[in-house]
Design a protein around this motif. Structure first.
Motif, PDB file in Angstrom:
ATOM      1  N   HIS A 167       0.817  -1.212   0.000  1.00  0.00           N
ATOM      2  CA  HIS A 167       0.000   0.000   0.000  1.00  0.00           C
ATOM      3  C   HIS A 167       0.852   1.264   0.000  1.00  0.00           C
ATOM      4  N   ILE A 168       2.000   1.185   0.693  1.00  0.00           N
ATOM      5  CA  ILE A 168       2.942   2.311   0.649  1.00  0.00           C
ATOM      6  C   ILE A 168       3.495   2.476  -0.773  1.00  0.00           C
ATOM      7  N   THR A 169       3.755   1.344  -1.418  1.00  0.00           N
ATOM      8  CA  THR A 169       4.274   1.388  -2.781  1.00  0.00           C
ATOM      9  C   THR A 169       3.276   2.084  -3.714  1.00  0.00           C
ATOM     10  N   LEU A 170       2.003   1.793  -3.507  1.00  0.00           N
ATOM     11  CA  LEU A 170       0.968   2.428  -4.322  1.00  0.00           C
ATOM     12  C   LEU A 170       1.025   3.951  -4.166  1.00  0.00           C
ATOM     13  N   ALA A 171       1.230   4.401  -2.926  1.00  0.00           N
ATOM     14  CA  ALA A 171       1.331   5.839  -2.688  1.00  0.00           C
ATOM     15  C   ALA A 171       2.495   6.421  -3.500  1.00  0.00           C
ATOM     16  N   GLY A 172       3.612   5.684  -3.530  1.00  0.00           N
ATOM     17  CA  GLY A 172       4.769   6.143  -4.300  1.00  0.00           C
ATOM     18  C   GLY A 172       4.474   6.218  -5.778  1.00  0.00           C
ATOM     19  N   ILE A 173       3.765   5.214  -6.285  1.00  0.00           N
ATOM     20  CA  ILE A 173       3.437   5.202  -7.712  1.00  0.00           C
ATOM     21  C   ILE A 173       2.475   6.350  -8.040  1.00  0.00           C
ATOM     22  N   ALA A 174       1.497   6.569  -7.159  1.00  0.00           N
ATOM     23  CA  ALA A 174       0.569   7.679  -7.359  1.00  0.00           C
ATOM     24  C   ALA A 174       1.328   9.007  -7.346  1.00  0.00           C
ATOM     25  N   ALA A 175       2.299   9.115  -6.431  1.00  0.00           N
ATOM     26  CA  ALA A 175       3.094  10.351  -6.354  1.00  0.00           C
ATOM     27  C   ALA A 175       3.860  10.572  -7.649  1.00  0.00           C
ATOM     28  N   SER A 176       4.405   9.471  -8.182  1.00  0.00           N
ATOM     29  CA  SER A 176       5.184   9.585  -9.412  1.00  0.00           C
ATOM     30  C   SER A 176       4.290  10.005 -10.588  1.00  0.00           C
ATOM     31  N   LEU A 177       3.092   9.418 -10.670  1.00  0.00           N
ATOM     32  CA  LEU A 177       2.164   9.768 -11.752  1.00  0.00           C
ATOM     33  C   LEU A 177       1.710  11.232 -11.611  1.00  0.00           C
ATOM     34  N   LEU A 178       1.540  11.645 -10.353  1.00  0.00           N
ATOM     35  CA  LEU A 178       1.145  13.036 -10.088  1.00  0.00           C
ATOM     36  C   LEU A 178       2.233  14.001 -10.552  1.00  0.00           C
ATOM     37  N   MET A 179       3.480  13.659 -10.250  1.00  0.00           N
ATOM     38  CA  MET A 179       4.586  14.534 -10.673  1.00  0.00           C
ATOM     39  C   MET A 179       4.660  14.625 -12.182  1.00  0.00           C
ATOM     40  N   GLY A 180       4.367  13.508 -12.830  1.00  0.00           N
ATOM     41  CA  GLY A 180       4.388  13.490 -14.285  1.00  0.00           C
ATOM     42  C   GLY A 180       3.399  14.482 -14.882  1.00  0.00           C
ATOM     43  N   LYS A 181       2.368  14.773 -14.144  1.00  0.00           N
ATOM     44  CA  LYS A 181       1.369  15.730 -14.621  1.00  0.00           C
ATOM     45  C   LYS A 181       1.927  17.145 -14.703  1.00  0.00           C
ATOM     46  N   TYR A 182       2.812  17.458 -13.775  1.00  0.00           N
ATOM     47  CA  TYR A 182       3.327  18.825 -13.694  1.00  0.00           C
ATOM     48  C   TYR A 182       4.686  18.976 -14.368  1.00  0.00           C
ATOM     49  N   VAL A 183       5.493  17.929 -14.272  1.00  0.00           N
ATOM     50  CA  VAL A 183       6.829  17.990 -14.885  1.00  0.00           C
ATOM     51  C   VAL A 183       6.847  17.000 -16.042  1.00  0.00           C
ATOM     52  N   THR A 184       6.866  17.517 -17.243  1.00  0.00           N
ATOM     53  CA  THR A 184       6.721  16.654 -18.419  1.00  0.00           C
ATOM     54  C   THR A 184       7.819  15.599 -18.490  1.00  0.00           C
ATOM     55  N   TRP A 242       9.307  14.118 -16.236  1.00  0.00           N
ATOM     56  CA  TRP A 242       9.120  13.062 -15.235  1.00  0.00           C
ATOM     57  C   TRP A 242       8.309  11.898 -15.792  1.00  0.00           C
ATOM     58  N   GLN A 243       7.526  12.177 -16.829  1.00  0.00           N
ATOM     59  CA  GLN A 243       6.690  11.122 -17.409  1.00  0.00           C
ATOM     60  C   GLN A 243       7.528   9.961 -17.942  1.00  0.00           C
ATOM     61  N   PHE A 244       8.799  10.235 -18.228  1.00  0.00           N
ATOM     62  CA  PHE A 244       9.636   9.158 -18.776  1.00  0.00           C
ATOM     63  C   PHE A 244      10.278   8.306 -17.683  1.00  0.00           C
ATOM     64  N   VAL A 245      10.094   8.746 -16.438  1.00  0.00           N
ATOM     65  CA  VAL A 245      10.641   7.954 -15.331  1.00  0.00           C
ATOM     66  C   VAL A 245       9.636   6.864 -14.966  1.00  0.00           C
ATOM     67  N   ASN A 246      10.117   5.660 -14.887  1.00  0.00           N
ATOM     68  CA  ASN A 246       9.238   4.535 -14.531  1.00  0.00           C
ATOM     69  C   ASN A 246       8.703   4.717 -13.100  1.00  0.00           C
ATOM     70  N   PRO A 247       7.368   4.763 -12.931  1.00  0.00           N
ATOM     71  CA  PRO A 247       6.793   4.997 -11.596  1.00  0.00           C
ATOM     72  C   PRO A 247       7.219   3.946 -10.574  1.00  0.00           C
ATOM     73  N   VAL A 248       7.645   2.770 -11.055  1.00  0.00           N
ATOM     74  CA  VAL A 248       8.064   1.710 -10.134  1.00  0.00           C
ATOM     75  C   VAL A 248       9.198   2.193  -9.237  1.00  0.00           C
ATOM     76  N   TYR A 249      10.081   3.047  -9.787  1.00  0.00           N
ATOM     77  CA  TYR A 249      11.225   3.476  -8.979  1.00  0.00           C
ATOM     78  C   TYR A 249      10.785   4.288  -7.768  1.00  0.00           C
TER      79      TYR A 249
END
Lengths: 257, 279
Positions: free
Chosen positions: B46-63, B65-72
Motif C-alpha cells: 500500500h505504501i508502494t501504491l502511494a509512491g506510484i501515485a506520487a510519481s504519476l502526479l509529478m508526471g502531470k506537472y513535470v513533463t 518526469w513522465q519518462f521515469v518509470n513509476p516503479v522506482y
C-alpha cells in the motif's frame, strides 16, 4: 586476569529502579568445573546469566568471560548457551534437526561463509554426542520436549565450546528424561572436559553431579565445592528458601509478579 | 500460444518477469511467514501504491518526469516504509503488529490524497491496483531482473544468519550475529520485491504471492531448505499456469495467478488430511 576461571564476576550489583535483583555478587566458574547455580524463582539467576553473557550491563561490578572483559568479548563460539526459552520456539517452524544444530556454527563460520563437509560432520558428531543422530532429518517440532532439549544441547556443542551455560534446561521435560539429561551433562564434563554452568531451582537432583554449588537469592548465600555444600546445614538451607516463600506469597497477595 | 509468445514482446516481458517474481516473492515470503510477519507485505504494497501515485502526479506537472518509470518511486516509498515499520516495531515492543496497520493505513491515506490531486484514477494507476501484464515494459523487466539478482545474492550470502534470526532471534544475537543490520537489509529487499511484483499481480494481491505458496509448502516440507524449494516451485506453477490460463480464458492474470496458488494450497491441505487419516 587469570586463565583458570571461565567466569570471574566481582561485586556485581544489578537493580531495576530501587529494587535490587543482585547485590554485591562475586562469582567464579573455575575451568573444568561443573557449577550448579541454584536459587528459588526470582532470585536473580537468569539476570546473572544475562550479565555473564553481556546481554545486561550491571550497574556495579565487573565480569570477565574466559579472561576477557565481557563487553569486549569476541570468541562467542567458545561459549555455548542453552536458554530457558530454547523450548518455547514456534513448534510449527519448518526446520530439521540437522538445520537446527547447524545454527550453532553460524558465528564460528562468520559472514558469507558456507558449511563444508567438515562442518557437516561436526553437526552429526554433536548429534551423536547427545544420542540424536537418528533424528537428523526430522522436523524439530515433531520431537518430544526431552529430545528437543538434546538437540539444543547439540546446537550449543557443535562449535566445540570450552564452556557451556544452561539456564533451567529441564523446564517442561519429564522426570525420566531429566535424569538422563543430567547424566549426559556429567559425561560432557568428565569425558569431554567441558566446563558447565547449570542454572536450576531444583537443588536436590544435581548435588551428585556437580563439582561446585552456588546458592543465589539476590546475594550469594553459598559458593563452594559440593562436599562443603553438603555440610551446609539444613536450617541454613531452609532459611534460604523459606525466606523466599514468604516473599512470593506476599507478592501474590498484591497481584505482583 | 507459443507463436504469440514469440511474436509479442509484451507477452515475453510478462512471462520473464513472472518467472523471476515467482522465485523471489515466495523465497522472501518463507522468511516473513516463519517470523509471523506475513502482513508486512500488505503494508508495504500500500505504501508502494502511494509512491506510484506520487510519481504519476509529478508526471502531470513535470513533463520530463513522465519518462521515469513509476516503479522506482514506488520502490523508494516502499523502502522508506519498511524502515518506518522496523522503527515502529521497536517503539511498540510489546505490540509489534501495530506497525502493520499504522503503515498500511498511512500508505492508503497518502495514496488517496495523491490520486485526488491528480484528478482521480487513470488507467495507469488502475493497472497497479490489480496488476496488468500488458503494461510490463522492457524497462520494468530490467528492474525485476536487477532486483532478482540482488535478492538472490543477499539470501544466499546471509542465509545462515537469516535462518538463525528467524528461528530464535535472542539466541542468534547472543551468538554474536548482528541482527539489527541483517533485519534492515532483509526488510529493504522485501520492499523492493513488493514494488516490482505489483505490476504482475497488483497491490491488492501481491502479499498472496509471498504467502500462499509458503502456506502450502510448510504443511508438507521436511526442513527449512525444502520449505523454500517447495514454495518457489508452487509459486512458479501458479505464475506460469496463471498466465497461460489467463491468456486462453481472457481473464485477469493477477487474479488467476493468486486463485491458482489458493487452489494448490487447498489441494495440498486436503491431500495432507487424507494422508494423516490413513496412517
Amino acid at each position: 586476569m587469570t586463565n583458570t576461571n571461565m567466569v570471574d564476576a566481582t561485586n556485581v550489583s544489578f537493580h531495576y529502579g530501587d529494587r535490587y535483583v543482585l547485590e554485591d555478587v562475586s562469582f567464579t566458574v573455575p575451568k573444568g568445573a561443573f557449577v550448579g547455580l541454584v536459587g528459588p524463582n526470582g532470585s536473580g539467576k537468569s539476570t546473572l546469566i544475562k550479565i555473564i553473557l553481556g546481554l545486561l550491563k550491571p550497574q556495579k561490578g565487573q565480569v570477565h568471560l574466559l579472561g576477557n572483559q565481557v563487553n569486549k568479548f569476541q570468541q562467542w563460539s567458545k561459549v555455548g548457551y542453552v536458554s530457558q526459552k530454547a523450548n518455547s520456539f514456534n513448534s510449527g517452524f519448518p526446520a530439521s534437526v540437522f538445520e537446527v544444530v547447524s545454527m550453532g556454527l553460524t558465528s564460528k563460520l562468520g559472514l558469507f561463509k558456507f558449511m563444508n563437509a567438515k562442518h557437516k560432520k561436526a553437526v552429526y558428531d554433536a548429534l551423536a554426542l547427545v544420542g540424536m543422530e537418528a533424528y537428523s532429518d526430522r522436523n524439530i517440532g515433531e520431537l518430544s520436549g526431552g529430545q528437543q532439549q538434546r538437540v539444543f544441547i547439540a546446537r550449543a556443542l557443535v562449535s566445540d565450546p570450552d564452556f557451556l551455560i544452561l539456564d533451567e534446561p529441564t523446564v517442561g521435560v519429564d522426570a525420566g528424561s531429566t535424569s538422563e539429561f543430567y547424566n549426559l551433562l556429567g559425561r560432557l564434563n568428565k569425558e569431554n572436559g567441558i566446563t558447565l554452568l547449570l542454572v536450576t531451582h531444583d537443588i536436590g537432583t544435581i548435588t551428585d553431579k556437580v563439582t561446585h554449588v552456588a546458592c543465589l537469592n539476590r546475594t550469594l548465600h553459598f559458593h563452594g565445592e559440593t562436599e562443603e555444600f553438603e555440610q551446609f546445614n539444613e536450617s541454613d538451607l531452609s532459611d534460604f528458601y523459606g525466606h523466599h516463600v514468604h516473599v512470593l506469597n506476599h507478592d501474590h497477595g498484591h497481584g505482583g509478579v | 500460444m507459443i507463436q504469440a509468445l514469440l511474436k509479442f514482446e509484451f507477452l515475453q516481458n510478462a512471462f520473464l518477469a513472472g518467472i523471476l517474481i515467482g522465485v523471489i516473492a515466495p523465497l522472501l515470503g518463507v522468511f516473513l511467514v516463519v517470523r509471523r510477519q506475513a502482513l508486512i507485505a500488505d503494508a508495504l504494497s500500500h505504501i508502494t501504491l502511494a509512491g506510484i501515485a506520487a510519481s504519476l502526479l509529478m508526471g502531470k506537472y513535470v513533463t520530463s518526469w513522465q519518462f521515469v518509470n513509476p516503479v522506482y518511486m514506488g520502490m523508494g516509498f516502499s523502502a522508506v516504509g519498511s524502515l518506518f515499520i522496523e522503527q515502529l516495531r521497536k517503539v511498540y515492543k510489546h505490540f509489534e503488529e501495530l506497525a502493520i496497520p499504522i503503515t498500511l493505513s498511512g500508505g492508503i491515506g497518502l495514496g488517496v490524497v495523491f490520486i485526488s490531486l491528480a484528478d482521480g484514477f487513470n488507467s495507469d494507476l488502475f493497472n497497479y491496483l490489480f496488476g496488468s501484464v500488458i503494461a510490463i515494459s522492457r524497462s520494468d523487466l530490467l528492474a525485476v531482473t536487477v532486483i532478482t539478482i540482488i535478492v538472490l545474492a543477499v539470501v544466499i550470502l546471509l542465509y545462515k544468519e537469516l535462518f538463525f534470526l528467524s528461528f530464535d532471534e535472542e539466541h542468534a544475537v547472543v551468538s554474536g550475529i548482528r541482527g539489527k543490520w541483517i533485519h534492515i537489509v532483509f526488510i529493504l529487499i522485501v520492499a523492493f520485491v513488493i514494488a516490482v511484483s505489483m505490476q504482475i499481480v497488483g497491490v491488492l494481491l501481491v502479499s498472496a504471492l509471498m504467502t500462499l505458496p509458503v502456506a502450502a509448502s510448510i504443511r508438507i516440507a521436511k526442513g527449512f531448505k525444502q520449505t523454500i524449494f517447495l514454495s518457489i516451485l508452487i509459486g512458479e506453477a501458479s505464475v506460469i499456469g496463471g498466465l497461460i490460463l489467463a491468456y486462453y480464458l481472457d481473464i485477469a492474470p493477477g487474479g488467476t495467478i493468486v486463485l491458482l496458488s489458493a487452489i494448490i494450497l487447498v489441494i495440498i491441505l486436503i491431500l495432507k488430511r487424507w494422508q494423516q487419516g490413513k496412517s
